[in-house]
Design a protein around this motif. Structure first.
Motif, PDB file in Angstrom:
ATOM      1  N   LEU A 167      31.782  32.787  46.537  1.00 54.41           N
ATOM      2  CA  LEU A 167      31.644  31.747  45.508  1.00 54.41           C
ATOM      3  C   LEU A 167      32.209  32.238  44.177  1.00 54.41           C
ATOM      4  O   LEU A 167      32.965  31.526  43.510  1.00 54.41           O
ATOM      5  N   GLY A 168      31.887  33.477  43.809  1.00 55.71           N
ATOM      6  CA  GLY A 168      32.411  34.035  42.554  1.00 55.71           C
ATOM      7  C   GLY A 168      33.926  34.119  42.574  1.00 55.71           C
ATOM      8  O   GLY A 168      34.593  33.765  41.598  1.00 55.71           O
ATOM      9  N   ASN A 169      34.472  34.559  43.698  1.00 55.37           N
ATOM     10  CA  ASN A 169      35.929  34.693  43.792  1.00 55.37           C
ATOM     11  C   ASN A 169      36.628  33.334  43.742  1.00 55.37           C
ATOM     12  O   ASN A 169      37.711  33.201  43.174  1.00 55.37           O
ATOM     13  N   VAL A 170      35.974  32.314  44.330  1.00 51.67           N
ATOM     14  CA  VAL A 170      36.562  30.972  44.318  1.00 51.67           C
ATOM     15  C   VAL A 170      36.453  30.356  42.917  1.00 51.67           C
ATOM     16  O   VAL A 170      37.404  29.772  42.409  1.00 51.67           O
ATOM     17  N   LEU A 171      35.285  30.517  42.299  1.00 53.90           N
ATOM     18  CA  LEU A 171      35.103  29.902  40.977  1.00 53.90           C
ATOM     19  C   LEU A 171      36.109  30.433  39.966  1.00 53.90           C
ATOM     20  O   LEU A 171      36.508  29.731  39.053  1.00 53.90           O
ATOM     21  N   HIS A 172      36.510  31.677  40.153  1.00 50.42           N
ATOM     22  CA  HIS A 172      37.482  32.274  39.219  1.00 50.42           C
ATOM     23  C   HIS A 172      38.870  32.395  39.834  1.00 50.42           C
ATOM     24  O   HIS A 172      39.744  33.011  39.262  1.00 50.42           O
ATOM     25  N   TYR A 177      41.257  39.254  45.319  1.00 46.50           N
ATOM     26  CA  TYR A 177      39.970  39.568  45.959  1.00 46.50           C
ATOM     27  C   TYR A 177      39.732  38.674  47.171  1.00 46.50           C
ATOM     28  O   TYR A 177      39.171  39.098  48.175  1.00 46.50           O
ATOM     29  N   LEU A 178      40.147  37.400  47.073  1.00 41.87           N
ATOM     30  CA  LEU A 178      39.981  36.505  48.227  1.00 41.87           C
ATOM     31  C   LEU A 178      40.768  37.053  49.427  1.00 41.87           C
ATOM     32  O   LEU A 178      40.313  36.976  50.569  1.00 41.87           O
ATOM     33  N   GLY A 179      41.925  37.630  49.154  1.00 43.79           N
ATOM     34  CA  GLY A 179      42.741  38.201  50.230  1.00 43.79           C
ATOM     35  C   GLY A 179      42.157  39.463  50.836  1.00 43.79           C
ATOM     36  O   GLY A 179      42.528  39.862  51.935  1.00 43.79           O
ATOM     37  N   ARG A 180      41.260  40.084  50.101  1.00 51.39           N
ATOM     38  CA  ARG A 180      40.631  41.317  50.608  1.00 51.39           C
ATOM     39  C   ARG A 180      39.248  41.063  51.170  1.00 51.39           C
ATOM     40  O   ARG A 180      38.641  41.967  51.732  1.00 51.39           O
ATOM     41  N   GLN A 181      38.708  39.841  50.970  1.00 46.32           N
ATOM     42  CA  GLN A 181      37.328  39.618  51.393  1.00 46.32           C
ATOM     43  C   GLN A 181      37.280  39.380  52.895  1.00 46.32           C
ATOM     44  O   GLN A 181      37.693  38.334  53.393  1.00 46.32           O
ATOM     45  N   ALA A 225      20.710  45.181  37.780  1.00 40.77           N
ATOM     46  CA  ALA A 225      21.298  43.936  38.296  1.00 40.77           C
ATOM     47  C   ALA A 225      20.792  42.715  37.544  1.00 40.77           C
ATOM     48  O   ALA A 225      21.339  41.631  37.684  1.00 40.77           O
ATOM     49  N   GLU A 226      19.753  42.902  36.732  1.00 36.44           N
ATOM     50  CA  GLU A 226      19.111  41.771  36.054  1.00 36.44           C
ATOM     51  C   GLU A 226      20.120  40.867  35.356  1.00 36.44           C
ATOM     52  O   GLU A 226      20.955  41.343  34.598  1.00 36.44           O
ATOM     53  N   GLY A 227      20.006  39.597  35.638  1.00 39.17           N
ATOM     54  CA  GLY A 227      20.814  38.626  34.894  1.00 39.17           C
ATOM     55  C   GLY A 227      22.290  38.604  35.257  1.00 39.17           C
ATOM     56  O   GLY A 227      23.070  37.956  34.582  1.00 39.17           O
ATOM     57  N   ASN A 228      22.724  39.332  36.296  1.00 38.96           N
ATOM     58  CA  ASN A 228      24.170  39.295  36.541  1.00 38.96           C
ATOM     59  C   ASN A 228      24.573  38.051  37.324  1.00 38.96           C
ATOM     60  O   ASN A 228      23.759  37.332  37.904  1.00 38.96           O
ATOM     61  N   ARG A 229      25.839  37.804  37.293  1.00 41.76           N
ATOM     62  CA  ARG A 229      26.342  36.539  37.812  1.00 41.76           C
ATOM     63  C   ARG A 229      26.186  36.440  39.336  1.00 41.76           C
ATOM     64  O   ARG A 229      25.962  35.364  39.876  1.00 41.76           O
ATOM     65  N   HIS A 230      26.289  37.586  39.991  1.00 38.35           N
ATOM     66  CA  HIS A 230      26.135  37.620  41.443  1.00 38.35           C
ATOM     67  C   HIS A 230      24.772  37.024  41.847  1.00 38.35           C
ATOM     68  O   HIS A 230      24.677  36.244  42.792  1.00 38.35           O
ATOM     69  N   SER A 319      27.998  43.042  25.937  1.00 40.19           N
ATOM     70  CA  SER A 319      27.804  43.708  27.220  1.00 40.19           C
ATOM     71  C   SER A 319      27.347  42.697  28.266  1.00 40.19           C
ATOM     72  O   SER A 319      27.624  42.847  29.441  1.00 40.19           O
ATOM     73  N   GLY A 320      26.647  41.625  27.829  1.00 37.29           N
ATOM     74  CA  GLY A 320      26.263  40.585  28.773  1.00 37.29           C
ATOM     75  C   GLY A 320      27.479  39.932  29.401  1.00 37.29           C
ATOM     76  O   GLY A 320      27.529  39.713  30.596  1.00 37.29           O
ATOM     77  N   ARG A 321      28.506  39.672  28.569  1.00 38.58           N
ATOM     78  CA  ARG A 321      29.704  39.045  29.122  1.00 38.58           C
ATOM     79  C   ARG A 321      30.425  39.986  30.070  1.00 38.58           C
ATOM     80  O   ARG A 321      30.941  39.588  31.075  1.00 38.58           O
ATOM     81  N   ARG A 322      30.429  41.253  29.695  1.00 37.30           N
ATOM     82  CA  ARG A 322      31.094  42.201  30.586  1.00 37.30           C
ATOM     83  C   ARG A 322      30.349  42.311  31.909  1.00 37.30           C
ATOM     84  O   ARG A 322      30.935  42.571  32.933  1.00 37.30           O
ATOM     85  N   ALA A 323      29.024  42.104  31.838  1.00 35.56           N
ATOM     86  CA  ALA A 323      28.253  42.128  33.084  1.00 35.56           C
ATOM     87  C   ALA A 323      28.802  41.065  34.018  1.00 35.56           C
ATOM     88  O   ALA A 323      29.000  41.293  35.203  1.00 35.56           O
ATOM     89  N   ASP A 324      29.093  39.895  33.469  1.00 34.64           N
ATOM     90  CA  ASP A 324      29.628  38.825  34.300  1.00 34.64           C
ATOM     91  C   ASP A 324      30.980  39.217  34.874  1.00 34.64           C
ATOM     92  O   ASP A 324      31.259  39.017  36.044  1.00 34.64           O
ATOM     93  N   ALA A 325      31.810  39.787  34.017  1.00 35.89           N
ATOM     94  CA  ALA A 325      33.153  40.120  34.470  1.00 35.89           C
ATOM     95  C   ALA A 325      33.111  41.143  35.606  1.00 35.89           C
ATOM     96  O   ALA A 325      33.864  41.061  36.559  1.00 35.89           O
ATOM     97  N   ALA A 326      32.179  42.077  35.488  1.00 36.35           N
ATOM     98  CA  ALA A 326      32.181  43.148  36.484  1.00 36.35           C
ATOM     99  C   ALA A 326      31.511  42.753  37.773  1.00 36.35           C
ATOM    100  O   ALA A 326      31.824  43.283  38.821  1.00 36.35           O
ATOM    101  N   THR A 327      30.588  41.839  37.723  1.00 37.46           N
ATOM    102  CA  THR A 327      29.820  41.590  38.937  1.00 37.46           C
ATOM    103  C   THR A 327      30.025  40.192  39.493  1.00 37.46           C
ATOM    104  O   THR A 327      29.535  39.876  40.555  1.00 37.46           O
ATOM    105  N   GLY A 328      30.771  39.370  38.782  1.00 36.39           N
ATOM    106  CA  GLY A 328      30.900  37.992  39.228  1.00 36.39           C
ATOM    107  C   GLY A 328      31.926  37.814  40.321  1.00 36.39           C
ATOM    108  O   GLY A 328      31.805  36.979  41.192  1.00 36.39           O
ATOM    109  N   ALA A 329      32.975  38.592  40.291  1.00 35.65           N
ATOM    110  CA  ALA A 329      34.054  38.392  41.249  1.00 35.65           C
ATOM    111  C   ALA A 329      34.449  39.734  41.828  1.00 35.65           C
ATOM    112  O   ALA A 329      34.702  40.669  41.092  1.00 35.65           O
ATOM    113  N   ARG A 330      34.449  39.813  43.131  1.00 34.69           N
ATOM    114  CA  ARG A 330      34.730  41.101  43.730  1.00 34.69           C
ATOM    115  C   ARG A 330      35.493  40.954  45.032  1.00 34.69           C
ATOM    116  O   ARG A 330      35.445  39.941  45.698  1.00 34.69           O
ATOM    117  N   GLY A 331      36.166  42.018  45.366  1.00 36.88           N
ATOM    118  CA  GLY A 331      36.844  42.059  46.633  1.00 36.88           C
ATOM    119  C   GLY A 331      36.032  42.871  47.598  1.00 36.88           C
ATOM    120  O   GLY A 331      35.020  42.427  48.126  1.00 36.88           O
TER     121      GLY A 331
END
Ligand code: Q46
Ligand code: ZN
Ligand code: ZN
Length: 333
Positions: A167-172, A177-181, A225-230, A319-331
């Protein structure tokens, strides 16, 4: 509530399978689902030496137990991340599981072996903890698998994890990452093969599996992990699943069947031009790999206690925004 198979008293209902199971038939269901995932995605071959990434949580301990039950040669590896009481309890759960069954558990301690821990890395790099944590874990497990002559690394990612990452990879529209998932990442130069045998089980099921099997796992989630986008993506998917059981399964497996291949070229392109890190030999795009750069930067820095980092994170909007960037979309998570 009665077991769908034997009509005995059921211990769990699984709405997406339209079934209830007693303890015995639930364990059989979990083994069947893992065997099916291994078979369909050609994850493991008989005789493979498997290194299981063990955190001490429900997923990794259930995975290790299930692989042993299915007859695989599986050793564990755990990494002390230095995240306060959480890490101590995680390692203790992994060690207790291994010792209780006489299993081989390979142990690394970031502070003892590499001179840093995750809260300190997060403070020094001014990035969210999951960023240095995920990278360190991937690097060290790859290295341990290659050094130890293992055929494959198995991780405890379950259906909820994979659907949330998707979902994170699709939303962004993270096409690379979609190719590696995928539930299997083939071995490449400097990378071991990696598999996710729990992709057909949800986290409610892995928790129930541990309870029924009497496996003591660490129940607390990582405090970082508190509050992260994942986690928010998981909650959103749970809300949809509650109204339409089976949606998560369809979302993930139909992506694999119908869409994943379309993104492979982007993933392949991103993997071109890798060279060996001049310090450790791991594949990297630059001269030094991300792990060696992190160690250079944070080893021997004044340790930062986890409590301090959490207070700082609460006050710091960036740092909250960076939390989203780091954990919201992954391969490869
Ligand atoms: S342990 Fe590490 Fe996770 Fe904690 S700091 Fe993030 S990545 S949440 S699986
Ligand atoms: Zn039954
Ligand atoms: Zn390196």
């Amino acid at each position: 509530m009665k077991c769908t198979v034997c009509r005995g008293p059921a211990v769990i209902d699984l709405r997406r399978h339209n079934a209830n199971f007693c303890a015995d038939h639930f364990l059989r269901f979990c083994r069947d689902q893992v065997a099916k995932a291994i078979d369909r995605h050609e994850m493991l071959a008989p005789g493979d030496r498997v290194l299981v990434a063990v955190s001490g949580g429900k997923d990794s301990l259930a995975l290790w137990d299930l692989l042993l039950e299915l007859g695989y040669d599986a050793e564990g590896m755990t990494i002390g991340l230095g995240i306060g009481d959480y890490s101590e309890a995680s390692t203790a759960a992994a060690v207790a599981f291994a010792e209780g069954r006489g299993l081989a558990l390979h142990r690394i301690d970031l502070r003892g072996d590499y001179g840093y821990d995750i809260p300190t890395a997060a403070a020094v790099t001014r990035r969210v903890p999951c960023s240095s944590c995920g990278m360190s874990k991937r690097h060290l497990i790859d290295k341990a698998a290659l050094d130890g002559g293992f055929d494959v690394v198995a991780t405890g990612h379950n259906l909820d994890d994979e659907a949330a990452v998707l979902l994170g990879n699709v939303l962004h529209w993270q096409t690379e990452y979609l190719g590696r998932q995928a539930p299997v990442l083939p071995a490449r130069d400097g990378f071991p093969r990696k598999v996710k045998p729990l992709v057909r089980l949800g986290e409610r099921e892995t928790a129930a599996y541990c309870v029924v099997r009497g496996i003591d796992y660490i129940v607390d989630e990582c405090p970082m992990a508190e509050g992260n986008r994942h986690l928010r993506y998981k909650e959103a998917l749970n809300a949809i699943e509650a109204g339409s059981p089976g949606t998560k399964h369809a979302f993930y497996f139909e992506f694999l069947d119908k869409a994943a291949d379309r993104f492979r070229p982007e993933a392949a392109e991103a993997q071109e031009g890798l060279q060996a890190c001049r310090s450790c030999g791991a594949p990297t795009t630059g001269e030094l790999c991300a792990f060696c750069r992190l160690v250079d930067r944070v080893a021997d820095a004044e340790p930062v206690p986890v409590e301090l980092l959490r207070k700082g994170a609460g006050r710091n909007g960036r740092s909250g925004r960076r939390a989203d960037a780091a954990t919201g979309a992954r391969g490869d998570t």
